[in-house]
Design an enzyme around this catalytic site. Structure first.
Site, PDB file in Angstrom:
ATOM      1  CB  SER A 294      -0.835   0.076   1.274  1.00  0.00           C
ATOM      2  OG  SER A 294      -1.687  -0.999   1.355  1.00  0.00           O
TER       3      SER A 294
ATOM      4  CG  HIS B 294      -2.748  -0.847  -4.005  1.00  0.00           C
ATOM      5  ND1 HIS B 294      -3.190   0.431  -3.796  1.00  0.00           N
ATOM      6  CD2 HIS B 294      -2.717  -1.435  -2.785  1.00  0.00           C
ATOM      7  CE1 HIS B 294      -3.420   0.605  -2.509  1.00  0.00           C
ATOM      8  NE2 HIS B 294      -3.139  -0.510  -1.871  1.00  0.00           N
TER       9      HIS B 294
ATOM     10  CD  GLU C 184      -3.933   3.078  -6.713  1.00  0.00           C
ATOM     11  OE1 GLU C 184      -3.708   4.253  -6.983  1.00  0.00           O
ATOM     12  OE2 GLU C 184      -3.657   2.589  -5.613  1.00  0.00           O
TER      13      GLU C 184
ATOM     14  CG  ASN D  88      -3.636   4.460   0.639  1.00  0.00           C
ATOM     15  OD1 ASN D  88      -4.760   4.454   1.122  1.00  0.00           O
ATOM     16  ND2 ASN D  88      -2.928   3.361   0.474  1.00  0.00           N
TER      17      ASN D  88
HETATM   18  N1  LIG Z   1      -5.473  -4.781   4.604  1.00  0.00           N
HETATM   19  C1  LIG Z   1      -5.749  -3.901   3.651  1.00  0.00           C
HETATM   20  O1  LIG Z   1      -6.799  -3.258   3.657  1.00  0.00           O
HETATM   21  C2  LIG Z   1      -4.789  -3.696   2.516  1.00  0.00           C
HETATM   22  C3  LIG Z   1      -5.253  -3.098   1.334  1.00  0.00           C
HETATM   23  C4  LIG Z   1      -4.397  -2.988   0.241  1.00  0.00           C
HETATM   24  C5  LIG Z   1      -3.080  -3.446   0.351  1.00  0.00           C
HETATM   25  N2  LIG Z   1      -2.643  -3.989   1.534  1.00  0.00           N
HETATM   26  C6  LIG Z   1      -1.261  -4.487   1.582  1.00  0.00           C
HETATM   27  O2  LIG Z   1      -1.290  -5.902   1.465  1.00  0.00           O
HETATM   28  C7  LIG Z   1      -0.186  -6.474   2.170  1.00  0.00           C
HETATM   29  C8  LIG Z   1      -0.708  -7.520   3.151  1.00  0.00           C
HETATM   30  O3  LIG Z   1      -1.608  -6.905   4.058  1.00  0.00           O
HETATM   31  P1  LIG Z   1      -2.650  -7.757   4.925  1.00  0.00           P
HETATM   32  O4  LIG Z   1      -3.570  -6.765   5.532  1.00  0.00           O
HETATM   33  O5  LIG Z   1      -3.195  -8.869   4.099  1.00  0.00           O
HETATM   34  O6  LIG Z   1      -1.674  -8.365   6.067  1.00  0.00           O
HETATM   35  P2  LIG Z   1      -1.948  -9.599   7.047  1.00  0.00           P
HETATM   36  O7  LIG Z   1      -1.115  -9.336   8.244  1.00  0.00           O
HETATM   37  O8  LIG Z   1      -3.412  -9.836   7.204  1.00  0.00           O
HETATM   38  O9  LIG Z   1      -1.357 -10.859   6.261  1.00  0.00           O
HETATM   39  C9  LIG Z   1      -0.001 -11.063   6.000  1.00  0.00           C
HETATM   40  C10 LIG Z   1       0.275 -12.568   5.927  1.00  0.00           C
HETATM   41  O10 LIG Z   1       1.614 -12.768   5.499  1.00  0.00           O
HETATM   42  C11 LIG Z   1       2.129 -13.884   6.198  1.00  0.00           C
HETATM   43  N3  LIG Z   1       3.577 -13.871   6.151  1.00  0.00           N
HETATM   44  C12 LIG Z   1       4.459 -13.259   6.968  1.00  0.00           C
HETATM   45  N4  LIG Z   1       5.712 -13.517   6.575  1.00  0.00           N
HETATM   46  C13 LIG Z   1       5.622 -14.295   5.460  1.00  0.00           C
HETATM   47  C14 LIG Z   1       6.559 -14.892   4.595  1.00  0.00           C
HETATM   48  N5  LIG Z   1       7.865 -14.747   4.795  1.00  0.00           N
HETATM   49  N6  LIG Z   1       6.085 -15.628   3.540  1.00  0.00           N
HETATM   50  C15 LIG Z   1       4.772 -15.796   3.343  1.00  0.00           C
HETATM   51  N7  LIG Z   1       3.831 -15.254   4.155  1.00  0.00           N
HETATM   52  C16 LIG Z   1       4.257 -14.522   5.188  1.00  0.00           C
HETATM   53  C17 LIG Z   1       1.536 -13.761   7.596  1.00  0.00           C
HETATM   54  O11 LIG Z   1       1.573 -15.016   8.288  1.00  0.00           O
HETATM   55  C18 LIG Z   1       0.118 -13.305   7.262  1.00  0.00           C
HETATM   56  O12 LIG Z   1      -0.751 -14.405   7.087  1.00  0.00           O
HETATM   57  C19 LIG Z   1       0.561  -5.310   2.818  1.00  0.00           C
HETATM   58  O13 LIG Z   1       1.613  -4.930   1.981  1.00  0.00           O
HETATM   59  C20 LIG Z   1      -0.505  -4.213   2.865  1.00  0.00           C
HETATM   60  O14 LIG Z   1       0.059  -2.920   2.822  1.00  0.00           O
HETATM   61  C21 LIG Z   1      -3.474  -4.153   2.605  1.00  0.00           C
END
Ligand SMILES: NC(=O)c1ccc[n+]([C@@H]2O[C@H](COP(=O)([O-])OP(=O)(O)OC[C@H]3O[C@@H](n4cnc5c(N)ncnc54)[C@H](O)[C@@H]3O)[C@@H](O)[C@H]2O)c1
Length: 286
Positions: free
Chosen positions: A122, A143, A155, A193
């Site tokens: 993000s 994204h 995106e 954002n």
């Molecule tokens: N949550 C949102 O609304 C949102 C929206 C758009 C983008 N994002 C982006 O998406 C990405 C993930 O966010 P999220 O909210 O899903 O996070 P999250 O914490 O829910 O999930 C992350 C997952 O990655 C796993 N993980 C950690 N280390 C790892 C590794 N080495 N290999 C494989 N898996 C691993 C964790 O166990 C976890 O299940 C981030 O970059 C965030 O900025 C989030």
């Protein structure tokens, strides 16, 4: 690589975004290798996907008969070596540069050279992430929005190094998922954002300066501007800690004081009032 040569996709990280991304790829007919470091996260992800597919069946968006096939296309794995079979990979691991560096490095070594590697970050620079790999021209931002199965937008972010070919292929791939891709160049906060966070921040200032209650601020934006959710409701949904972090990225990356996080947002985060996930933010979630 042509779009038709992409059949198997690796999704790295099975959290909030990873399970949604895996869902939309599997629903669109792709074989999905869903990789996480924790088996528990994979089990939870598959469970969430099953429930979300049920919801789609109930809403008439997916024929009931297709649900089992979607689920069989999902292969949850903890063994990273399994991702070597992928024709496209997208990472959705936590928003920490060190974790992204490790995961991208690992994927870069395992994936065939022609395979595109995408990030769902993000707020981290796509250009900086691309530079961590040996395939910067085949690195691209994808994204997705939360909840992924529901939101139409992707995106598609072009890092400085992204080739036209890689970019076009990713745009086509997003369309294959039934999404609407929008082309954006790499810059702090991209478009989503960069525009949303100042709105949320200003709404927080209105509350801090006692211009109006959270309910009133949200009502003005919903009823007057036709926003489906008020900015403070949305901030609670995103997580106030995430909002503060993204505002910091905008502030540092663009150097303009207009992006400084509202002190009230920071105070709520300090109190542990993070929004829905902590049962209190601008609103209460008993
Ligand atoms: N949550 C949102 O609304 C949102 C929206 C758009 C983008 N994002 C982006 O998406 C990405 C993930 O966010 P999220 O909210 O899903 O996070 P999250 O914490 O829910 O999930 C992350 C997952 O990655 C796993 N993980 C950690 N280390 C790892 C590794 N080495 N290999 C494989 N898996 C691993 C964790 O166990 C976890 O299940 C981030 O970059 C965030 O900025 C989030």
């Amino acid at each position: 690589m042509s779009i038709d040569a992409i059949r198997t996709v690796a999704v790295l990280g099975a959290g909030t975004m990873g399970n949604g991304i895996a869902h939309v790829f599997a629903r669109a007919g792709y074989q999905v290798i869903l990789r996480d470091v924790e088996q528990g996260r994979l089990d939870h992800a598959v469970d969430t996907i099953r429930k979300n597919l049920d919801r789609e069946v109930k809403k008439g968006k997916l024929p009931e008969s297709e649900k089992p096939a979607v689920l069989t296309r999902l292969k949850p794995v903890t063994d990273v070596a399994a991702i070597a079979a992928a024709d496209f990979a997208v990472e959705a691991v936590p928003e920490k540069l060190e974790i992204k560096r490790a995961v991208l490095g690992e994927a870069d070594k395992l994936l065939r050279p022609e395979v595109l590697l995408a990030s769902n970050t993000s707020s981290i620079s796509m250009t900086a992430l691309a530079a961590l790999t040996s395939r910067p021209d085949r690195f691209v931002g994808m994204h997705f929005m939360n909840p992924v199965p529901v939101m139409a937008l992707v995106e598609v972010i072009r890092a400085l190094q992204t080739s036209d070919r890689a970019f076009d292929l990713t745009m086509q791939l997003a369309k294959k998922l039934g999404k609407t891709p929008v082309a954006v160049n790499d810059a702090p906060g991209f478009v989503s954002n960069r525009v949303l966070m100042p709105l949320i921040n200003e709404a927080a200032y209105c509350v801090m300066e006692n211009v109006a209650t959270p309910e009133a601020v949200d009502a003005v934006m919903k009823l007057g501007m036709n926003h489906p959710m008020g900015p403070l409701e949305l901030a609670d949904f995103i997580g106030l800690d995430v909002c503060v972090d993204i505002l910091q990225v905008l502030h540092e990356g663009l150097g303009d004081p207009k992006y400084r996080a509202c002190p009230l947002l920071k105070k709520y985060v300090a109190a542990g009032w993070l929004g829905r996930k902590s049962s209190r933010g601008f609103y209460h979630y008993p």
